[in-house]
Enzyme design. Structure first.
Site, PDB file in Angstrom:
ATOM      1  N   SER A 126      61.589  82.220  41.730  1.00 18.71           N
ATOM      2  CA  SER A 126      60.283  81.557  41.696  1.00 18.71           C
ATOM      3  C   SER A 126      59.492  81.857  40.429  1.00 18.71           C
ATOM      4  CB  SER A 126      59.456  81.925  42.935  1.00 18.71           C
ATOM      5  OG  SER A 126      59.368  83.326  43.080  1.00 18.71           O
ATOM      6  N   HIS A 177      54.751  85.058  39.951  1.00 16.96           N
ATOM      7  CA  HIS A 177      54.395  83.647  39.856  1.00 16.96           C
ATOM      8  C   HIS A 177      53.415  83.412  38.712  1.00 16.96           C
ATOM      9  CE1 HIS A 177      55.489  82.722  44.347  1.00 16.96           C
ATOM     10  NE2 HIS A 177      56.496  83.181  43.641  1.00 16.96           N
TER      11      HIS A 177
END
Length: 201
Positions: A126, A177
């Site tokens: 991610s 992230h």
């Protein structure tokens, strides 16, 4: 069904498709060998071990996933968003954004953990996916006159929504992230050059 899948795969960008394939292959191999339960011994990110010199974990953790849902969410995002970015910037620049942004995401996550003293085992693509998003945001910003404000706002909204989902969900490495998105944006600043008006992007 098989023919449709072959046709779909043939239209994908090569580097992005290879990265997706590597992630899936590693997941399958770990499932078959029952190593999925021992992430810590198979390259997951864990700050105390990284500080001891196991720096490879900053890279290997990007190719490990906690279950089929975790893998599926990341790969679905990557197969579409990654294709768009690779088509725009080219193979090697895309690879630099993916790997470099993912690495910067893991580094920011590690720094935040050192500051808080709250260490957790982390894995997943991610951070690299958010690097792709960050780079796309820069591309959209550079081409806003041609792409229009609406497209740019949609991209920004999607990025904000994905970050929001991370902050409202348990067990999510938000540092990776945010770091990935910022890293992807900054690498795109260095590598991407807007083409002339006759070009698509």
């Amino acid at each position: 069904m098989v023919q449709e899948l072959k046709k779909f795969l043939k239209t994908r960008q090569k580097v992005n498709l290879t990265l997706v394939g590597i992630n899936i292959l590693i997941f399958v191999l770990m499932e078959i060998t029952r190593r999925q339960e021992w992430f810590l011994g198979n390259g997951a990110s864990y700050t105390p071990f990284i500080l001891e010199g196991q720096y490879y974990r900053l890279i290997t953790s990007m190719f490990l996933h906690f279950g089929i849902e975790h893998l599926g969410n990341n790969m679905l995002s990557l197969i579409f968003l990654g294709d768009i970015l690779e088509q725009i910037v080219g193979k090697w620049k895309y690879l630099a954004i993916y790997m470099g942004g993912g690495l910067l995401g893991n580094l920011l996550s590690m720094v935040l953990e050192i500051r808080t003293g709250d260490y957790a085992i982390s894995a997943g693509a991610s951070g690299a996916v958010f690097a792709v998003i960050g780079a796309l945001l820069y591309v959209v910003f550079q081409n806003r006159a041609r792409l229009g404000e609406t497209f740019g706002k949609r991209m920004a909204f999607m990025a904000a929504l994905m970050l929001f989902q991370g902050f409202t969900s348990a067990g999510v490495d938000n540092g990776a992230h945010i770091g990935g998105m910022l890293g992807g944006f900054l690498i795109a600043v260095l590598l991407y050059r807007k083409k002339n008006a006759a070009s698509k992007y």
